[in-house]
Design a protein around this motif. Structure first.
Motif, PDB file in Angstrom:
ATOM      1  N   ILE A  93       0.815  -1.232   0.000  1.00 30.51           N
ATOM      2  CA  ILE A  93       0.000   0.000   0.000  1.00 30.51           C
ATOM      3  C   ILE A  93       0.841   1.271   0.000  1.00 30.51           C
ATOM      4  O   ILE A  93       0.292   2.381  -0.037  1.00 30.51           O
ATOM      5  CB  ILE A  93      -0.954   0.045   1.210  1.00 30.51           C
ATOM      6  CG1 ILE A  93      -0.165   0.139   2.519  1.00 30.51           C
ATOM      7  CG2 ILE A  93      -1.894  -1.167   1.228  1.00 30.51           C
ATOM      8  CD1 ILE A  93      -1.016   0.542   3.715  1.00 30.51           C
ATOM      9  N   GLN A 331      -6.523  -2.812   4.641  1.00 31.65           N
ATOM     10  CA  GLN A 331      -6.015  -2.848   3.266  1.00 31.65           C
ATOM     11  C   GLN A 331      -4.802  -3.769   3.153  1.00 31.65           C
ATOM     12  O   GLN A 331      -4.672  -4.518   2.186  1.00 31.65           O
ATOM     13  CB  GLN A 331      -5.643  -1.435   2.822  1.00 31.65           C
ATOM     14  CG  GLN A 331      -6.816  -0.473   2.711  1.00 31.65           C
ATOM     15  CD  GLN A 331      -6.376   0.918   2.290  1.00 31.65           C
ATOM     16  OE1 GLN A 331      -5.375   1.096   1.592  1.00 31.65           O
ATOM     17  NE2 GLN A 331      -7.124   1.932   2.715  1.00 31.65           N
ATOM     18  N   GLN A 334      -5.443  -7.442   2.811  1.00 34.16           N
ATOM     19  CA  GLN A 334      -5.872  -7.850   1.476  1.00 34.16           C
ATOM     20  C   GLN A 334      -4.709  -7.949   0.499  1.00 34.16           C
ATOM     21  O   GLN A 334      -4.838  -8.563  -0.561  1.00 34.16           O
ATOM     22  CB  GLN A 334      -6.914  -6.870   0.942  1.00 34.16           C
ATOM     23  CG  GLN A 334      -8.193  -6.815   1.771  1.00 34.16           C
ATOM     24  CD  GLN A 334      -9.131  -5.706   1.307  1.00 34.16           C
ATOM     25  OE1 GLN A 334      -8.826  -4.950   0.383  1.00 34.16           O
ATOM     26  NE2 GLN A 334     -10.293  -5.603   1.952  1.00 34.16           N
ATOM     27  N   GLN A 335      -3.556  -7.338   0.862  1.00 40.64           N
ATOM     28  CA  GLN A 335      -2.433  -7.248  -0.061  1.00 40.64           C
ATOM     29  C   GLN A 335      -1.274  -8.192   0.264  1.00 40.64           C
ATOM     30  O   GLN A 335      -0.459  -8.493  -0.600  1.00 40.64           O
ATOM     31  CB  GLN A 335      -1.900  -5.809  -0.083  1.00 40.64           C
ATOM     32  CG  GLN A 335      -2.880  -4.764  -0.547  1.00 40.64           C
ATOM     33  CD  GLN A 335      -3.206  -4.879  -2.016  1.00 40.64           C
ATOM     34  OE1 GLN A 335      -2.383  -5.309  -2.817  1.00 40.64           O
ATOM     35  NE2 GLN A 335      -4.432  -4.524  -2.383  1.00 40.64           N
TER      36      GLN A 335
END
Length: 387
Positions: A93, A331, A334-335
């Protein structure tokens, strides 16, 4: 959301750090910090614990603070940068890696980092020759690149770290963009304040001597620091001597960064020296600067081997977050495929890096005004700062 990454020690967090975060937030929506735990890059103890330092950062513009594993936190500038950049890359991110420098010129640093990452013909031979003459690696490299890279970039501490950050981004083929900010206030090693700014080293000296230092620290951190215990590596003096006086040379030789007979020099010095400072003075030389010896002594206590220095980042340890930081964690989940550790007891898989971090925390617990029971990491939760 545009997210910046900052590599830090915040030892302690001061007005210069607040200035940097203010500048970064002008062009970014959120900031993730990767911060050293109890042990710092120059081979010393952080003056305050990692949760106190993380909270100071969160109060002053950071949104999420992650711990840099001790294997990388207490290492050369190159390994320090490599570990932190690797951690940032794993998040998926981060848009920019932001850092302070004396030159304030991102392109100049990036171009020089290209030369360091892909050495021109003949440079390696020059470095080797200078090393054989007894120079330390940083000095040997600076001389070998004379005429190719501005010496100030390889000599001034923040420029040097910035170069290593840029080099790590290049070597890891990272999509993260470097962005430097001109350092404000005092020089990194300045012993006297300038206006409302003082170097971290000067502030540590003031705190250790009981002098007034709070004018150089953000107002919202004063109560935090006043309630925190001050830590010093001098508390490990007996532990260092006791280890050196019983260790076998071949065992010490396996410790990270020990080589070329340095193990014998350290063991001999420990037989006659009686203080930590005296021990350092007896071993330090042009080839072996003070910070290298300090890192070796801590690596010896922690049992960090040469192989440990090459271990990949295998988890993400959360020290603290804000409401925005909580969204960033969603986030990141999810990455990344790496486990995100918010509760130490829940991370049960065998992991050498994590085991060394737990050992580092237990050792850090010996360095305050009183001995803290082992296992602090199992009872401390990440700091949450509501904004």
């Amino acid at each position: 959301m545009r997210v910046a990454g900052i590599i830090a020690e915040y030892n302690p967090f001061h007005n210069g750090h607040r200035y940097q975060l203010d500048m970064v937030r002008k062009t970014h929506d959120a900031v993730v910090c990767v911060m050293s735990g109890g042990f710092v890059q120059r081979g010393d103890i952080a003056v305050f614990d990692k949760w106190t330092r993380a909270e100071a950062a969160l109060l002053n513009g950071a949104d999420l603070v992650l711990e840099l594993p001790a294997v990388y936190a207490c290492a050369t500038a190159e390994r320090f940068a490599y570990g932190a950049v690797s951690l940032f890359d794993s998040l998926g991110i981060i848009d920019s890696l932001c850092f302070g420098s004396e030159c304030g010129d991102t392109e100049k640093l990036r171009s020089a980092a290209e030369l360091l990452a892909h050495e021109p013909p003949g440079v390696s031979e020059k470095i080797k020759a200078f090393l054989e003459d007894g120079l330390s690696f940083p000095v040997a490299r600076e001389q070998a690149f004379s005429g190719l890279i501005d010496s100030e970039l390889l000599h001034q501490p923040n420029n040097l770290l910035g170069l290593e950050y840029c080099k790590a981004l290049l070597l890891q083929n990272s999509n993260i963009t470097p962005q430097t900010i001109l350092r404000a206030g005092c020089d990194h090693h300045a012993e006297t304040p300038s206006g409302n700014f003082a170097s971290a080293g000067a502030i540590r000296t003031m705190l250790q001597n009981g002098e007034e230092a709070f004018s150089y620290l953000p107002q919202n951190t004063h109560a935090l620091y006043q309630n925190a215990d001050f830590h010093s590596i001098k508390k490990l003096e007996t532990a260092i001597f006791s280890r050196l006086r019983v260790i076998e040379p071949e065992e010490l030789r396996a410790i990270a960064d020990v080589g070329e007979g340095l193990e014998h020099r350290l063991i001999r010095a420990a037989q006659t020296c009686t203080t930590y400072e005296e021990l350092l003075d007896a071993v330090v030389s042009k080839r072996y600067p003070r910070t290298k010896i300090q890192r070796i002594l801590l690596a010896m206590l922690l049992g960090i081997s040469q192989n440990d220095r090459t271990l990949p980042i295998s988890y993400l340890r959360v020290l603290g977050f804000t409401e925005t930081g909580r969204e960033l964690l969603r986030q990141i989940k999810q990455q990344t495929d790496l486990p995100i550790v918010t509760k130490t007891a829940d991370f049960s898989q065998p992991d050498r890096l994590f085991a060394l971090d737990l050992r580092a925390s237990d050792l850090f617990g010996l360095c305050g005004s009183r001995i803290v029971p082992a296992g602090t990491d199992f009872i401390k939760s990440p700091v949450f700062v509501r904004k």
